[in-house]
Design a protein around this motif. Sequence first.
Motif, PDB file in Angstrom:
ATOM      1  N   LEU A 280       2.805  22.220   7.506  1.00 37.77           N
ATOM      2  CA  LEU A 280       3.508  21.711   8.687  1.00 37.77           C
ATOM      3  C   LEU A 280       3.837  20.230   8.533  1.00 37.77           C
ATOM      4  N   ILE A 281       2.921  19.468   7.949  1.00 39.09           N
ATOM      5  CA  ILE A 281       3.190  18.050   7.715  1.00 39.09           C
ATOM      6  C   ILE A 281       4.383  17.880   6.777  1.00 39.09           C
ATOM      7  N   LYS A 282       4.491  18.785   5.796  1.00 41.36           N
ATOM      8  CA  LYS A 282       5.625  18.749   4.862  1.00 41.36           C
ATOM      9  C   LYS A 282       6.897  19.374   5.453  1.00 41.36           C
ATOM     10  N   ASN A 283       6.783  19.863   6.684  1.00 41.50           N
ATOM     11  CA  ASN A 283       7.909  20.524   7.362  1.00 41.50           C
ATOM     12  C   ASN A 283       8.317  21.822   6.642  1.00 41.50           C
ATOM     13  N   GLN A 284       7.332  22.488   6.070  1.00 38.81           N
ATOM     14  CA  GLN A 284       7.562  23.779   5.414  1.00 38.81           C
ATOM     15  C   GLN A 284       7.029  24.883   6.325  1.00 38.81           C
ATOM     16  N   LYS A 285       7.834  25.243   7.317  1.00 36.07           N
ATOM     17  CA  LYS A 285       7.377  26.179   8.340  1.00 36.07           C
ATOM     18  C   LYS A 285       7.151  27.581   7.790  1.00 36.07           C
ATOM     19  N   THR A 286       7.976  27.992   6.833  1.00 33.98           N
ATOM     20  CA  THR A 286       7.789  29.318   6.229  1.00 33.98           C
ATOM     21  C   THR A 286       6.436  29.404   5.537  1.00 33.98           C
ATOM     22  N   THR A 287       6.097  28.364   4.786  1.00 39.61           N
ATOM     23  CA  THR A 287       4.818  28.338   4.083  1.00 39.61           C
ATOM     24  C   THR A 287       3.654  28.271   5.058  1.00 39.61           C
ATOM     25  N   ALA A 288       3.785  27.452   6.110  1.00 39.90           N
ATOM     26  CA  ALA A 288       2.726  27.356   7.114  1.00 39.90           C
ATOM     27  C   ALA A 288       2.496  28.697   7.795  1.00 39.90           C
ATOM     28  N   ASN A 289       3.566  29.383   8.121  1.00 40.83           N
ATOM     29  CA  ASN A 289       3.458  30.687   8.762  1.00 40.83           C
ATOM     30  C   ASN A 289       2.758  31.684   7.841  1.00 40.83           C
ATOM     31  N   TYR A 290       3.069  31.615   6.543  1.00 40.27           N
ATOM     32  CA  TYR A 290       2.461  32.521   5.562  1.00 40.27           C
ATOM     33  C   TYR A 290       0.945  32.338   5.506  1.00 40.27           C
ATOM     34  N   HIS A 291       0.490  31.109   5.343  1.00 41.07           N
ATOM     35  CA  HIS A 291      -0.946  30.868   5.209  1.00 41.07           C
ATOM     36  C   HIS A 291      -1.697  31.248   6.489  1.00 41.07           C
ATOM     37  N   PHE A 292      -1.114  30.948   7.634  1.00 43.90           N
ATOM     38  CA  PHE A 292      -1.824  31.267   8.877  1.00 43.90           C
ATOM     39  C   PHE A 292      -1.802  32.770   9.153  1.00 43.90           C
ATOM     40  N   ALA A 293      -0.722  33.452   8.768  1.00 47.24           N
ATOM     41  CA  ALA A 293      -0.680  34.907   8.936  1.00 47.24           C
ATOM     42  C   ALA A 293      -1.778  35.573   8.104  1.00 47.24           C
ATOM     43  N   TRP A 294      -2.036  35.045   6.912  1.00 45.07           N
ATOM     44  CA  TRP A 294      -3.125  35.557   6.097  1.00 45.07           C
ATOM     45  C   TRP A 294      -4.481  35.268   6.746  1.00 45.07           C
ATOM     46  N   PHE A 295      -4.623  34.080   7.306  1.00 39.06           N
ATOM     47  CA  PHE A 295      -5.874  33.745   7.989  1.00 39.06           C
ATOM     48  C   PHE A 295      -6.128  34.733   9.127  1.00 39.06           C
ATOM     49  N   GLN A 296      -5.100  35.035   9.910  1.00 35.79           N
ATOM     50  CA  GLN A 296      -5.266  35.965  11.022  1.00 35.79           C
ATOM     51  C   GLN A 296      -5.616  37.365  10.533  1.00 35.79           C
ATOM     52  N   ALA A 297      -4.911  37.824   9.486  1.00 34.17           N
ATOM     53  CA  ALA A 297      -5.127  39.185   8.990  1.00 34.17           C
ATOM     54  C   ALA A 297      -6.554  39.373   8.475  1.00 34.17           C
ATOM     55  N   LEU A 298      -7.061  38.416   7.723  1.00 33.59           N
ATOM     56  CA  LEU A 298      -8.399  38.548   7.174  1.00 33.59           C
ATOM     57  C   LEU A 298      -9.465  38.328   8.251  1.00 33.59           C
ATOM     58  N   SER A 299      -9.178  37.484   9.220  1.00 25.71           N
ATOM     59  CA  SER A 299     -10.124  37.253  10.318  1.00 25.71           C
ATOM     60  C   SER A 299     -10.270  38.519  11.167  1.00 25.71           C
ATOM     61  N   LEU A 300      -9.151  39.178  11.432  1.00 24.87           N
ATOM     62  CA  LEU A 300      -9.200  40.420  12.204  1.00 24.87           C
ATOM     63  C   LEU A 300      -9.957  41.502  11.449  1.00 24.87           C
ATOM     64  N   ALA A 301      -9.801  41.530  10.127  1.00 22.00           N
ATOM     65  CA  ALA A 301     -10.508  42.519   9.316  1.00 22.00           C
ATOM     66  C   ALA A 301     -12.028  42.301   9.397  1.00 22.00           C
ATOM     67  N   LEU A 302     -12.435  41.038   9.426  1.00 15.47           N
ATOM     68  CA  LEU A 302     -13.862  40.752   9.518  1.00 15.47           C
ATOM     69  C   LEU A 302     -14.440  41.154  10.865  1.00 15.47           C
ATOM     70  N   LYS A 303     -13.559  41.199  11.863  1.00 17.33           N
ATOM     71  CA  LYS A 303     -14.019  41.544  13.217  1.00 17.33           C
ATOM     72  C   LYS A 303     -14.092  43.053  13.427  1.00 17.33           C
ATOM     73  N   GLY A 304     -13.705  43.815  12.397  1.00 17.86           N
ATOM     74  CA  GLY A 304     -13.891  45.262  12.533  1.00 17.86           C
ATOM     75  C   GLY A 304     -12.640  46.102  12.415  1.00 17.86           C
ATOM     76  N   ASP A 305     -11.497  45.506  12.094  1.00 18.26           N
ATOM     77  CA  ASP A 305     -10.298  46.302  11.957  1.00 18.26           C
ATOM     78  C   ASP A 305     -10.290  47.092  10.642  1.00 18.26           C
ATOM     79  N   GLY A 306     -11.186  46.755   9.725  1.00 16.14           N
ATOM     80  CA  GLY A 306     -11.316  47.524   8.491  1.00 16.14           C
ATOM     81  C   GLY A 306     -10.418  47.053   7.377  1.00 16.14           C
ATOM     82  N   HIS A 307     -10.687  47.580   6.199  1.00 12.50           N
ATOM     83  CA  HIS A 307      -9.932  47.256   4.997  1.00 12.50           C
ATOM     84  C   HIS A 307      -9.174  48.499   4.526  1.00 12.50           C
ATOM     85  N   ARG A 308      -8.010  48.237   3.893  1.00 13.33           N
ATOM     86  CA  ARG A 308      -7.245  49.357   3.341  1.00 13.33           C
ATOM     87  C   ARG A 308      -6.879  49.051   1.904  1.00 13.33           C
TER      88      ARG A 308
END
Length: 308
Positions: A280-308
């Motif tokens: 975000l500091i570099k104004n790379q919104k696509t990259t920022a969205n990518y890293h945070f989307a991964w953070f959300q996906a793996l965080s949800l998996a740890l909370k019990g959504d499971g792995h595939r």
Amino acid sequence: MPTTAAPAAPAGPLPAYGADLRPAATTAPAAPPPTPAAAAPASAPVHPSSGTQLGQPAVVRQTPAAAATATPPTGITESALAGAATGAVAGVGAAMTQAQQRLQRLLDAVARQEPQLRWAIGDREDGNTVLTTDLASGWIPPHVEIPTGIKILAPRARTRTLEAMLGETTLTATYAPGDYLPPAEDADPVSMSIRARDTDDVDELGWELAQATKWRDGLPRLALTLAKAASTGTGYLDSEVELLREHLATVAGQVLGDYPDHVDTAKVGNWQLLATIDALIKNQKTTANYHFAWFQALSLALKGDGHR
């Protein structure tokens, strides 16, 4: 008036007609009758200029049956087919070699950026080329640039092997730490693009990022300050950005140091959050969205959504 006497006929029997002519040349043997399978051979025309004398039989030159449109021998046909098949196989082999060289060149360009990770790349039947690592289910760290036109995995928790993560492929190449990597100066240049990291937008990214960094273990308080500043567009100091990147390098070193024997998911999450702020500091919104989307996906998996 005296009568003129008729000339006396020569005595003896008259010679046979044509006996005074020169004997004829030896007649050439007759050509054998044509076989039913081949067409009758054509005879060459006879002209006076060819040296044939009157009263002598003309010598007929026959066209060999092989010159006619006959079926070639079986051996020749099989040889021709075998030669064509060999050429086709050689052509396919050359194309496969070029495709394999392309994959290897792309893989080397990625592995040079992070040789501590395992990597895999493959061509799918739909024409797409997919790249992945087995760190954090296929998440690509921020310091690794991705070659133009390459697809990467969507954010989702996975437990499959590295090669299986690629899916159905027609050709693959892999890298493991310690494998030989040709020097960059000896390789053809590879263009890179941030478009490969394009994924579904995170709703309210700034607010979600602030919530994720607030009171999170292992993150400096500076992370929350810069997350808010980068999301809202308010100012920040260069020294703060420099300190953020020092934390980013530290957590990256910790994760890579434990890999592959142990991967701390909490540290991976901190790495992803710091990478989001830095993008975000570099104004790379696509990259920022990518890293945070991964953070959300793996965080949800740890909370019990499971792995595939």
